[in-house]
Design an enzyme around this catalytic site. Structure first.
Site, short mmCIF file in Angstrom:
data_model
loop_
_atom_site.label_atom_id
_atom_site.label_comp_id
_atom_site.label_asym_id
_atom_site.label_seq_id
_atom_site.Cartn_x
_atom_site.Cartn_y
_atom_site.Cartn_z
N LYS A 27 -37.15 31.13 -65.43
CA LYS A 27 -36.46 29.82 -65.60
C LYS A 27 -36.84 28.89 -64.45
CE LYS A 27 -32.07 29.32 -64.16
NZ LYS A 27 -31.84 28.18 -63.24
N ASN A 28 -36.83 29.41 -63.23
CA ASN A 28 -37.02 28.53 -62.07
C ASN A 28 -38.48 28.19 -61.81
OD1 ASN A 28 -34.30 28.47 -61.92
ND2 ASN A 28 -34.12 29.84 -60.18
N CYS B 155 -22.04 21.71 -58.57
CA CYS B 155 -22.01 22.63 -59.71
C CYS B 155 -21.17 23.83 -59.28
CB CYS B 155 -23.41 23.02 -60.12
SG CYS B 155 -24.14 24.14 -58.97
N ARG C 180 -24.25 20.24 -54.27
CA ARG C 180 -25.71 20.33 -54.42
C ARG C 180 -26.32 19.00 -53.92
NH1 ARG C 180 -26.77 24.53 -58.02
NH2 ARG C 180 -28.93 24.48 -57.33
N ASP D 43 -29.82 34.29 -55.69
CA ASP D 43 -29.58 34.40 -57.14
C ASP D 43 -29.34 35.85 -57.58
OD1 ASP D 43 -31.94 31.78 -58.09
OD2 ASP D 43 -29.94 31.74 -57.19
N ARG E 243 -27.74 29.86 -69.97
CA ARG E 243 -28.64 28.92 -69.27
C ARG E 243 -29.84 29.67 -68.70
NH1 ARG E 243 -26.16 26.60 -64.54
NH2 ARG E 243 -28.32 25.93 -64.30
C1 EPZ Z 1 -33.24 26.42 -56.66
O1 EPZ Z 1 -32.16 25.52 -56.58
C2 EPZ Z 1 -32.93 27.33 -57.85
N1 EPZ Z 1 -32.85 26.52 -59.07
C3 EPZ Z 1 -31.61 28.04 -57.61
O2 EPZ Z 1 -31.41 28.94 -58.72
C4 EPZ Z 1 -31.72 28.87 -56.33
O3 EPZ Z 1 -30.48 29.49 -56.07
C5 EPZ Z 1 -32.10 27.95 -55.16
O4 EPZ Z 1 -33.32 27.24 -55.47
C6 EPZ Z 1 -32.33 28.73 -53.87
O5 EPZ Z 1 -33.32 29.69 -54.08
C7 EPZ Z 1 -34.01 26.13 -59.66
O6 EPZ Z 1 -35.09 26.40 -59.19
C8 EPZ Z 1 -33.86 25.35 -60.94
P1 EPZ Z 1 -32.28 24.49 -52.71
P2 EPZ Z 1 -32.23 24.24 -55.57
O7 EPZ Z 1 -32.62 23.07 -52.72
O8 EPZ Z 1 -33.61 23.72 -55.52
C9 EPZ Z 1 -29.08 22.82 -49.65
C10 EPZ Z 1 -30.22 29.98 -60.47
O9 EPZ Z 1 -29.21 30.71 -60.49
N2 EPZ Z 1 -29.74 21.51 -49.87
O10 EPZ Z 1 -33.27 25.48 -52.18
O11 EPZ Z 1 -31.12 23.32 -55.91
C11 EPZ Z 1 -28.34 23.27 -50.91
O12 EPZ Z 1 -27.06 22.68 -50.96
C12 EPZ Z 1 -30.25 28.76 -59.57
O13 EPZ Z 1 -31.26 30.18 -61.14
C13 EPZ Z 1 -29.35 20.43 -49.08
O14 EPZ Z 1 -28.46 20.55 -48.24
O15 EPZ Z 1 -31.89 24.97 -54.18
C14 EPZ Z 1 -28.28 24.76 -50.73
O16 EPZ Z 1 -27.21 25.07 -49.86
C15 EPZ Z 1 -28.95 28.57 -58.78
N3 EPZ Z 1 -29.93 19.23 -49.28
C16 EPZ Z 1 -29.60 25.08 -50.03
O17 EPZ Z 1 -30.07 23.85 -49.48
C17 EPZ Z 1 -30.91 19.05 -50.22
O18 EPZ Z 1 -31.45 17.92 -50.35
C18 EPZ Z 1 -30.67 25.62 -50.98
O19 EPZ Z 1 -30.88 24.66 -51.97
C19 EPZ Z 1 -31.32 20.16 -51.00
C20 EPZ Z 1 -30.71 21.38 -50.80
#
Ligand code: EPZ
Length: 419
Positions: free
Chosen positions: A22-23, A116, A121, A307, A399
């Site tokens: 998915k990711n 979410c 997020r 995850d 999802r």
């Molecule tokens: C991706 O989400 C994945 N989703 C998530 O999978 C996964 O948990 C996550 O990466 C971490 O590996 C997809 O790829 C579609 P991040 P993403 O930006 O990109 C903070 C699942 O279950 N952050 O790496 O949204 C954020 O709040 C899903 O398949 C900021 O602070 O994750 C979090 O605490 C859930 N500011 C951390 O970084 C930003 O601008 C990691 O977020 C962006 C992120």
């Protein structure tokens, strides 16, 4: 409201073919906007999030055809830069269209991604990076973000946190930027490497994915027609490994890349699972009862994946001994714990820390999935629990898991969906 009914106690036995990631598919589908041409994407999982992403592609002008596990995107006529609210809020990862649309159209209007189920997020890292590339991004108005960029320019970008989404957005935006872009402290997830491989097939000059520095030189002429196959889903694979572990079962997973799963495999081995790896198969035999593991700390790749945290908490809930889990990536990703307590688990939460005192048996109960991976964890707990477990809120699970009940039933689980 549809639900899953699980009767616990079966030791799973047999083999499961794992679907595409998915990711990986979500950013690759966003990247199909770049080439104004034909993109044939194979090994696509059938998921609600993929349907939502296809809806967005069609909304901005792409023609999309789905044949079994192949999605064909014709992005010749992308003619809109607006992603309507009802589509953008359907899933968090719609923010991945920011970079691709900004690069292709020079502007983008997207609904600010709501929080979410797993906590806030924010997208501050995405915005800070795109601003550094010359994008003018107005503050949020009426829930929308408006970005414009006459001409994106390459920049040397350091991400304060190795954000997966921010890394992907910058990779896509910089394909059209003038000059070189460096992404430092980049996310190193396998899905980033898959996106880089797609971009290289497209003709983008990109390198370094999988390390913490990615370099992109913008402006290459992109191919009008390409084909790409999505990597296997390491989190779905990890979930089924835990299904074997928690039921004392014996499973062979096909179409997996074990290198993407090393932290999960090492913790499952430490808890007593016997795991053998042969090319793109993983064979696992679960113990009569797992042993507790000292501590699991979720971290950006190659650390233990956040995850897989919920699934491991469910597994350790029936282990012999006390385990500690620390969720360092997301702010509130323990909503599955209150549901596990209803099944007799003994878990104490202290902020990002969970102390899990394993119990001999969980008992079936009515429980509610509050997010994607937490929902999968409740199904796993139901497989091991005494009696019947009803899991509601399974739209969350749909999802990210293709036909979870069908795949589990094919290896002996007593599980059915009730609409
Ligand atoms: C991706 O989400 C994945 N989703 C998530 O999978 C996964 O948990 C996550 O990466 C971490 O590996 C997809 O790829 C579609 P991040 P993403 O930006 O990109 C903070 C699942 O279950 N952050 O790496 O949204 C954020 O709040 C899903 O398949 C900021 O602070 O994750 C979090 O605490 C859930 N500011 C951390 O970084 C930003 O601008 C990691 O977020 C962006 C992120």
């Amino acid at each position: 409201m549809s639900k899953l009914i699980v009767i616990g106690g079966s030791k799973l036995k047999g083999e499961i073919v794992v679907e595409g990631a998915k990711n990986a598919i979500l950013p690759v589908l966003a990247a199909t906007i770049l080439n104004s041409g034909l993109n044939v994407i194979k090994n696509c999982p059938k998921l609600k999030d993929v349907e939502a992403t296809v809806n967005i592609l069609e909304k901005v002008g792409c023609k999309v055809k789905t044949e079994e596990n192949t999605i064909i995107v014709d992005s010749t006529n992308v003619n809109s830069y607006e992603i309507p609210e009802e589509l953008a809020t359907e899933m968090r990862s719609s923010v991945i269209f920011l970079g691709a649309l900004l690069g292709r159209m020079g502007k983008v209007a997207i609904s600010y991604p709501g929080g979410c189920e797993i906590g806030p997020r924010p997208i501050d890292l995405h915005i800070k990076a795109l601003r550094k590339m010359g994008a003018v991004i107005q503050e949020v108005q009426h829930g929308f973000i408006y970005c414009e960029a006459e001409r994106l320019k390459g920049a040397d970008i350091h991400l304060d946190y190795p954000s997966v989404g921010a890394t992907e957005n910058v990779m896509l935006a910089s394909a059209f930027a003038d000059g070189e872009t460096y992404i430092r402290n980049a996310a190193k997830e396998p899905e980033i490497v898959d996106l880089q491989n797609f971009l290289i097939e497209l003709g983008v000059n990109v390198s370094g994915a999988g390390t913490n520095v990615i370099r992109i030189v913008g402006g290459s002429k992109l191919k009008r027609s390409i084909e790409h196959s999505i990597i296997p889903d390491r989190i779905v694979a990890g979930t089924y490994l835990v299904a074997a572990g928690i039921t004392g079962g014996d499973l062979t997973l096909k179409n997996v890349n074990s290198e993407h799963l090393s932290p999960v495999i090492s913790n499952l081995r430490e808890s007593g699972c016997r795991i053998n790896i042969k090319r793109n198969h993983i064979h696992i035999s679960g113990p009569a009862r797992p042993r507790a593991v000292d501590i699991i700390r979720t971290l950006p790749h190659p650390g233990f994946p956040t995850d897989m945290q919920a699934q491991m908490v469910a597994y350790l809930a029936v282990a012999r001994g006390t385990s500690i889990v620390v969720e360092t990536v997301f702010g509130s990703r323990y909503k599955h714990v209150e549901e596990l307590l209803r099944m007799g688990a003994d878990i104490k939460l202290e902020g990002r820390l969970a102390v899990i005192n394993g119990v001999r048996k969980l008992t079936g109960a009515s429980v509610a999935a509050k997010d994607l991976r937490g929902g999968a964890a409740l199904v796993l707990a139901g497989l091991a629990a005494e009696g019947e477990t009803t899991v509601t809120g399974i739209h969350h699970i749909d999802r990210g898991y293709e036909n979870i009940e069908g795949k589990l039933a094919s290896v002996g689980a007593i599980i059915r969906r009730e609409e």
